[in-house]
Structure formats: structure tokens, C-alpha cells
Design an enzyme around this catalytic site. Sequence first.
Site, PDB file in Angstrom:
ATOM      1  N   GLU A  45      17.905 -14.947   5.428  1.00 25.61           N
ATOM      2  CA  GLU A  45      18.736 -13.751   5.301  1.00 25.61           C
ATOM      3  C   GLU A  45      17.918 -12.483   5.534  1.00 25.61           C
ATOM      4  O   GLU A  45      18.393 -11.542   6.190  1.00 25.61           O
ATOM      5  CB  GLU A  45      19.393 -13.710   3.924  1.00 25.61           C
ATOM      6  CG  GLU A  45      20.474 -14.749   3.714  1.00 25.61           C
ATOM      7  CD  GLU A  45      21.027 -14.736   2.301  1.00 25.61           C
ATOM      8  OE1 GLU A  45      22.226 -14.464   2.156  1.00 25.61           O
ATOM      9  OE2 GLU A  45      20.267 -15.000   1.350  1.00 25.61           O
ATOM     10  N   ASP A  54      27.682  -8.989   3.680  1.00 24.59           N
ATOM     11  CA  ASP A  54      27.949 -10.423   3.592  1.00 24.59           C
ATOM     12  C   ASP A  54      29.366 -10.768   4.031  1.00 24.59           C
ATOM     13  O   ASP A  54      29.649 -11.907   4.410  1.00 24.59           O
ATOM     14  CB  ASP A  54      27.748 -10.905   2.147  1.00 24.59           C
ATOM     15  CG  ASP A  54      26.481 -11.722   1.989  1.00 24.59           C
ATOM     16  OD1 ASP A  54      25.984 -12.248   3.000  1.00 24.59           O
ATOM     17  OD2 ASP A  54      25.991 -11.852   0.859  1.00 24.59           O
ATOM     18  N   GLY A  56      24.971 -19.664  -6.104  1.00 20.16           N
ATOM     19  CA  GLY A  56      26.296 -19.437  -5.543  1.00 20.16           C
ATOM     20  C   GLY A  56      26.469 -20.361  -4.352  1.00 20.16           C
ATOM     21  O   GLY A  56      25.510 -20.633  -3.633  1.00 20.16           O
ATOM     22  N   LYS A  62      14.663  -8.417  -4.595  1.00 15.36           N
ATOM     23  CA  LYS A  62      13.749  -9.105  -3.693  1.00 15.36           C
ATOM     24  C   LYS A  62      13.541  -8.245  -2.463  1.00 15.36           C
ATOM     25  O   LYS A  62      14.501  -7.747  -1.882  1.00 15.36           O
ATOM     26  CB  LYS A  62      14.305 -10.480  -3.309  1.00 15.36           C
ATOM     27  CG  LYS A  62      14.449 -11.418  -4.506  1.00 15.36           C
ATOM     28  CD  LYS A  62      14.941 -12.792  -4.098  1.00 15.36           C
ATOM     29  CE  LYS A  62      15.020 -13.708  -5.319  1.00 15.36           C
ATOM     30  NZ  LYS A  62      15.469 -15.080  -4.957  1.00 15.36           N
TER      31      LYS A  62
END
Length: 405
Positions: free
Chosen positions: A390, A155, A218, A14
Amino acid sequence: MKILVLNAGSSTQKSCLYDLTGDTLPQAPPKPIWKGDIDWTIATDHGLLEIKANGVEKKLNLSADDHLKGMSQMLDSLVQGETKVIDDLSEIEIVGHRVVHGGLNYTQATLITQEVKQTIADLIPLAPTHNPAHLEGIETVEKLLGNVPQLAVFDTAFHSTLPLEVAAYPLPYEWLEKGLRRYGFHGISHQYCVHRAAELLGKPLNSLKLINCHLGNGCSLAAVKDGISINTTMGFTPLEGLMMGSRSGSIDPEIPIFLIRDHGFTPEDVITVLNKKSGLKGVSGVSSDLRAIQKAIQEGNEKAQLAFKMYIHRLRFYIGAMLASLGGLDALIFTAGVGENSSEVREQACEAFGFLGLKLDQAKNESRPVDEDIATPDSKVRVLVIHTEEDWAIAKECWHQLTQK
């Protein structure tokens, strides 16, 4: 300033392009001027490229075995045809990458060097589905865009503040010294959401006790006190904690040993089952997608009903654990695909915490809220639904990297 953001998964890529002007960052997240998504799982023999720019949406089949060519075609759409938004790829000043695992090596966004790439590679055993894809994205940009600066945004970085008693497992101490500890994940999302929550509440972040529920395929929770992560549900890998779409979450650690020792499973077999054939998908036998689970429940599927009840039970269980770490709660936040879109999950989760004085406004909860408080005015705990950004969080890190020179 043109900033390209890449968010690579095990089977997806992405991407988006931001065009930032002026000397300061905008208050609200801006819309990217271009978005490109590749899904390599759409079929066995090809992937699918989707481009959105200039009000145009284009789709193109890609060769399934040539990721470099696919990325090249995606980037070409920035400078060609109806989706053209820049004249030349050299206008891109920096590329930001989401990187799932940075271990203890990186606690903040870091310019990518050969050493950084090697660390990401060394950590592949701890993030086997994600770190290889991040490396591929980084190296593809090197081939296609030359020496453009690339920034890794980790992350794990947000959770580097976990107290040692939270981060350590009750295992031999020398294992901890070798890095066998809890790292936590979804940090980019957790950090963005708690900052956004403070804005929505009109209070300083360093005065708040927050639980952020990142519920997508997730899932993880973060307990954040005074802007600092003090507990989270994922651990050494993204497999620990909550029940997820296709991941088991936490189970008795003896189960994998039992399967390998007594039932002929290999370690790889167990890893595959725990990551890809468990969770909602494994229990229901239907799907990892909660929408499909809820449809099956309406059709009388008892296994789907069990899967949903387990999902809610474990969500409540871990919210309670985060609450205990905080010793109080100002706001409960829901984000990501399920957290943002499932009013039923929010309602069921909140129902267990009425004893805190938490009261959900049913009408607001069911109105597809975005960046909104859905608690009643007299609720003692605020309940926020926040659209996680994000990509924008990564773009902001890139902006800071270039403007601090």
C-alpha cells in the site's frame, strides 16, 4: 525525489520515506530508505516510536497525550542521529496519505486542500476510527513541514466502478440519493494486488477475472474483471462483509435494534461491540490475532475452534459470491497479514473450490511464499500469494502527481 508516505490508523501512525531517482518508476517495489511507526496503544501512559534506517533500529517511548510531539520526534529522526537519511526536511517534495473514506467525492488521488480536508471531516461518521486519524496526520504535516504538497489516496476510489445494482442497498431510493450506499474499502491494496497479479501471470489485466482476498485484522474481498472492481464485501462502512479480527462483519440488521430497544444498549455501545469486541476476538474470547486463536485451538479451546470454523465458512461464502459476480475465475489472490502468512487459511479456503479445478501445491503453500503462484501446474485456477504494498502504491501516485506537472 523524496516522498513521505503516512498511513494513519486509529491508534497507530506508520510512515516511510522513498527516494526515487530517474525518469521512470522501478518495475519492482523499492525498499523505503526510512521507516517510522508509532503505536499509541503499547501502554496506557505512553506510546512507542520505532525507527528503522541505515541498518539501525531505534525505539523510543512517547507521551501518550501529545500526538503532535510524537510526530515531530518521528520526523526529526529523518535528519538526526544514526537514522539520518536526509539533511533537511525541506528535501521532502510531497507527502502521500492513505485516506480510508472519500465517499463519492473522490474517485482518484487528490491534492489536499481545505475543501478536501472538510470532506474527510464530513465523512467521519462513516469511518469514525480512521478519518479523524487521517485529518490529524494531514494537519500535523502542515504544522511541521509547512506548504509541502500533500496527496490523499482514497481506499474507496478503486470501488467507484461498482455497478449501481451492486452499490445500492434494497432501501428507499431517496436514501441512495443521500449517499447511503456501498462504497467498499481496502481499495489501495486491492488495486495494487490485481496489477501485481497480472505481472506475475504474464497476462494483460484487462483479460483477467480475479478475486483478491485482503485478510488482515480488517478483511475484505474484491471481484475484479478486466481491471475494474465489480463487487466487494465491505459496504457503507468497513464493518460489512467478512468476519474479521474484532469486527463482526455482516449480521442480521435487526440485532442492533433488538439490543438497543430491549437490552438497554446505546448506539455507541453497539458500535463498540461490533467493531472492537466481535469477530475472532468476540467468539473465541482469546484475541483478534489469528496466531493466538490457532495456539488456543492446539490447547483444546473449543470457542477458539468455533471462531476459526466461522471465519473459514464466511470466507468461503463470500468467495463464492465474488465468483458468481465474475462468472469465472483466473486467479484467487491472498494478501495482508493473514492472507500472506497463514497457510492453513489459504488451504481451508481453497479446499471448497476444487470443483473449479483449483489445485493447491501443499509444499509451495507451506513455504512462506511471497509474490508466488502456489497452485499446481495442472490447476485450472491460479492461486497467488502477494505481499501488498500500500505504501508503494501511494508513493507511485505521488510520483505521478509531481511528474505530470
